[in-house]
Structures are given as C-alpha cells and as structure tokens.
Design a protein around this motif. Structure first.
Motif, PDB file in Angstrom:
ATOM      1  N   GLY A   1       0.810  -1.212   0.000  1.00  0.00           N
ATOM      2  CA  GLY A   1       0.000   0.000   0.000  1.00  0.00           C
ATOM      3  C   GLY A   1       0.840   1.257   0.000  1.00  0.00           C
ATOM      4  O   GLY A   1       1.968   1.272  -0.503  1.00  0.00           O
ATOM      5  N   ILE A   2       0.295   2.311   0.583  1.00  0.00           N
ATOM      6  CA  ILE A   2       0.910   3.636   0.548  1.00  0.00           C
ATOM      7  C   ILE A   2       1.133   4.099   1.982  1.00  0.00           C
ATOM      8  O   ILE A   2       0.184   4.221   2.767  1.00  0.00           O
ATOM      9  N   LYS A   3       2.387   4.326   2.336  1.00  0.00           N
ATOM     10  CA  LYS A   3       2.736   4.641   3.721  1.00  0.00           C
ATOM     11  C   LYS A   3       3.501   5.960   3.803  1.00  0.00           C
ATOM     12  O   LYS A   3       4.553   6.113   3.186  1.00  0.00           O
ATOM     13  N   PRO A   4       2.981   6.940   4.575  1.00  0.00           N
ATOM     14  CA  PRO A   4       3.735   8.186   4.777  1.00  0.00           C
ATOM     15  C   PRO A   4       4.972   7.928   5.620  1.00  0.00           C
ATOM     16  O   PRO A   4       4.948   7.124   6.556  1.00  0.00           O
ATOM     17  N   LEU A   5       6.055   8.615   5.297  1.00  0.00           N
ATOM     18  CA  LEU A   5       7.314   8.442   6.021  1.00  0.00           C
ATOM     19  C   LEU A   5       7.394   9.454   7.170  1.00  0.00           C
ATOM     20  O   LEU A   5       6.904  10.576   7.058  1.00  0.00           O
ATOM     21  N   PRO A   6       8.001   9.082   8.278  1.00  0.00           N
ATOM     22  CA  PRO A   6       8.046   9.979   9.442  1.00  0.00           C
ATOM     23  C   PRO A   6       8.877  11.228   9.169  1.00  0.00           C
ATOM     24  O   PRO A   6      10.026  11.130   8.733  1.00  0.00           O
ATOM     25  N   ILE A   7       8.292  12.369   9.432  1.00  0.00           N
ATOM     26  CA  ILE A   7       8.972  13.661   9.252  1.00  0.00           C
ATOM     27  C   ILE A   7       9.342  14.265  10.598  1.00  0.00           C
ATOM     28  O   ILE A   7      10.398  14.867  10.769  1.00  0.00           O
ATOM     29  N   GLY A   8       8.468  14.113  11.571  1.00  0.00           N
ATOM     30  CA  GLY A   8       8.726  14.684  12.891  1.00  0.00           C
ATOM     31  C   GLY A   8       8.321  16.135  12.967  1.00  0.00           C
ATOM     32  O   GLY A   8       7.356  16.569  12.347  1.00  0.00           O
TER      33      GLY A   8
END
Length: 461
Positions: A387-394
């Motif tokens: 699927g589609i997963k946002p990456l951690p930005i903080g």
C-alpha cells in the motif's frame, strides 16, 4: 487491468494515455477508459488518444464513454481530473478575487475556495459510484484544489483515495535531472500541504544531496527555485514549492495578474478554443500527423506562459504566441509526464511491488508533528504492494509550521462550509486564509462566488 480517467475529454488526456501506454506491459494494463460529460471534447481528444495508441502499436484498448457507471465498473485504478464550470468558471474565480485586490489563482486562496465549491461535490459523487461499482479500486485525485478535495474524500469515508500533484516532487525531479539518475533513486523529505509544501532534504545512495545545492547558484537558476530570492532559500534551508510564490511575493503576484490583459483562465480558454477549432477542421483519420502536430504545438504554447510573471526569462503571452508552432528538436510528446507520471508511478509500485518514493496527499497518521492523524498532508511516502505509507517527518521548523497550520485551519473550515452549505463558516474560512484575512474582503467574496456559481452550489444557509 482497467484504468479510468475521469475528465478524459480534457486537453491533457492524450499525454496521459501516451504515458500509460509506455508503461502498460509493466503494470499489466489492458484498457484505458476515458470518461467525460462533454461528449464533443471526449470524441475529439479520445480520437487523438487512440491515434497515439495506434502509432505505438499498443494492444491496450482506448475506450470512451460519457457514462460514469460504465466507466467505473471494473476499474482497478481511477484518476480524476475534472473542471466543473469549465474555463468560464475559472475566469469568474479569477476576476472576482482580483476585483477585491486578492489572488484569484485556482488552487490557492479565494480562487481555490471557489474551485472547491464546485469540485468537491462532483468528486464525492464519482467516489460514491466507484464505491458501488468497484469498491476495491484506488482513486487518485488530481482535481483542483487537490489537497482540499483529498481531505473531503477522506472525511467522507473514502479511504482508498490519494491526492496527487507533480508539484510535490519538484525537488526530487530537479535533483534527478541534475545528477542524471532515475527519479526514484532520489529520496526526498517533503512536508506540508498541497501547493504549500517544503523539501528539507534528499538523499542519493544514502548521501544528503539537497542541502549543499541550496548554496549552488547554478543549481538554483536551473530549477523553479530561480523564482525566489536565493537569500530566502538559504534562510529557510528548504526547497520551496513554487506555489509559495503567492505567499512570499503576494502583492507582486496580484499586481502582475492584474496587469496582464488576460487572466490565466482567459488565456487557456482562448488556447483551448483555437485547438478544438483547428482539430475540428481536420480529418483525424487521413491527417493524423497534422492533428498531433497541432496538439503538441498547443502544449508548448500553454506551458510557455505557466506562472510567467514569476520568471524573469519567461516569454510574454504575445511572444509565446509567435514561437509555439515551432517544435523543439527531437520532440516526441513524451517531455515531462506531470501528474500522469505521479499516478502511473503509484500504479507500477502497487502492481509490481517495486518500491516507489513520492510526495503525496494522504492522511497524516503521525508522520508530521503538530497535525492531526486524519489531516490530509503533502508528505513523502513509500508505495509498494503493501500500500501507501507516509514516512516519518517529525517536527516542522517554526516558520514553516505556523503557515502550514494556518492554512490547514482554513482547509478544515472550507470543507465544513462546503459539505454543510454554510455561508458563515465559509466567511470564517476565508478570514483564516493568510491571503485574505479581512472580514470586509471575505464576506463579499463568499457572496459573489455563491451567486456566480449558483448552478453548482445550490441553496446555502
């Protein structure tokens, strides 16, 4: 596998089809269905799209229908790119805003709000049909304003939806060109909202490559960053989305737009009418070469004056008219895939499992601190079979965070106003937008937009 383009009678449909056909074998594509309620445009640009397919001897079927039920039945992926109200609606949006001394651009500020008045209800209707006809399909929305539409879809329970915008990947594309590598080799860190995002870093083979280039004059001048003062870029230490020009040069942008003889909507309307008249006089079966030549000339001319007031080296509308019929050497119609490339990259990754790295408009889900989990944000994602997963930005830097939070508040209020047809909430939304702020501007803007688009908005309270 069936891919449906809602708004398939649009002038960009042949470019979308050409891009999809070049990738068809990789993704298992067997049919591209073009759907549009304007049957005249659907027939015209659908036939141009079929000619593109014929020339590459593609086995993929190019079908056309004005029927949304038929178009969405059996679709695995759907891309929505529609313009309720057509160019005349866009022109009203621009002219009303400029008359009040504020920006009328179709995705940002009051112009974006006016576009959302028309586009959100339409896209929600398509989403409901898709849920009945193909409940497991992915919907990729490019209809403007893309961030607001994606948020409205998510808030209404349509969770297999993604907002796409080629502007989210500006830094990634520029760095790939600079280093002459495939775009997917560059992993960027994008954060913010649609047309209000920043890229704070990017790696290539594990090495940070963006930050050093923010001090490189040659790199900045070779990219869209040349519209910004280099001192602003170095102060922020971020790649700046080009639409932030409207915030950082607000009064300059409004004056430039007011000084043009035609608004962008009026320019595009004239260009579209001329193209359709030219194609309409041709026999697309016997004169396909001339038809494609006219189509690519249109694309050159339209692209030549995109945000021309922000670039010192951009031609005027008049100068662009003089050179648009002269193709560049080796032109094939493949130069730059735009939003089509974003959508097709996602399809390739979801189908093959080969990871794709892209800036997308998705639910935050904790990726960016300070924003709610269900806020739709523009953020770097990894896409594969899972699927589609946002990456951690903080945590965001303070100056960028404040602007993003202010505009997100506007987005939330605007969507509530549109879904509830609430005039007072709409006024509150525009008052919250940094490009409006004033009640004395927000109230007449809302009233004039509701009156101008009454056929689309219906009764409000």
């Amino acid at each position: 596998m069936k891919l449906t383009l809602i708004g398939g009678g649009g002038v960009r449909a042949p470019l979308f089809v050409g891009s999809a056909l070049r990738r068809a074998e990789k993704s298992g594509l067997t049919e591209i269905c073009l759907q549009d309620i304007n049957e005249n445009k659907l027939e015209l640009f659908g036939r141009v799209s079929q000619e593109v397919a014929r020339r590459v001897q593609s086995p993929v079927r190019i079908t056309m229908t004005p029927d949304a039920e038929r178009a969405l039945d059996g679709a695995k992926y759907v891309v929505t790119t529609v313009r309720p109200g057509d160019e005349d609606g866009r022109i009203k949006d621009e002219r009303i805003a400029l008359a009040h001394g504020v920006l009328g651009q179709e995705t940002t500020g009051p112009g974006g709000f006016a576009m959302a008045l028309r586009s959100i209800p339409v896209i929600l209707r398509y989403a409901e049909i898709l849920k009945r006809r193909s409940p497991d399909a992915w919907l990729f929305n490019f209809t403007n304003p893309a961030g607001l539409v994606a948020q409205a879809l998510q808030d209404s329970g349509y969770h297999r939806t993604i907002g796409i915008c080629d502007g989210a990947n500006g830094a990634q594309e520029a760095l790939a060109r600079w280093f002459k590598v495939p775009q997917n080799d560059v992993h960027a860190e994008v954060y913010g909202l649609n047309h209000l995002s920043f890229t704070r870093g990017a790696t290539l083979n594990g090495k940070e490559v963006l930050q050093p280039l923010l001090d490189d004059e040659a790199f900045l001048k070779a990219t869209s960053q040349r519209m910004f003062d280099p001192r602003l870029i170095r102060r922020q230490r971020n790649w700046i989305n080009e639409y932030l020009y409207y915030y950082y040069y607000a009064e300059r942008a409004v004056e430039a737009l007011k000084s043009d003889a035609r608004t962008r909507g009026e320019e595009v309307k004239d260009l579209n009418a001329a193209l359709m008249a030219r194609l309409g006089r041709m026999d697309l079966d016997s004169d396909a070469d001339a038809a494609l030549s006219a189509y690519y000339a249109y694309e050159r001319r339209r692209n030549a004056t995109y945000m021309h007031y922000a670039f010192e080296d951009a031609p005027s509308m008049e100068a662009a008219d003089q050179v648009s019929d002269h193709p560049t050497h080796g032109e094939t119609g493949e130069e730059g895939e735009g939003y089509a490339g974003v959508a097709l990259n996602l399809i390739d990754a979801l189908e093959t499992g080969v990871p794709c790295y892209s800036g997308l408009n998705v639910r935050n889900e904790g990726a960016i601190e300070g924003l709610a989990d269900d806020d739709v944000v523009e953020v770097s994602c990894v896409v594969d079979k899972a699927g589609i997963k946002p990456l951690p930005i903080g945590k965001m830097p303070e100056s960028q965070a404040q602007l993003i939070l202010n505009v997100k508040r506007y987005e939330r209020l605007a969507i509530r106003a549109i879904l509830q047809r609430d005039r007072q909430t709409a006024i509150e939304a525009l008052m919250a937008h940094p490009l409006v702020l004033s009640y004395s501007r927000a109230e007449p803007l809302v009233d004039e937009y509701l009156a101008a688009h009454a056929a689309h908005t219906g009764e409000w309270h």
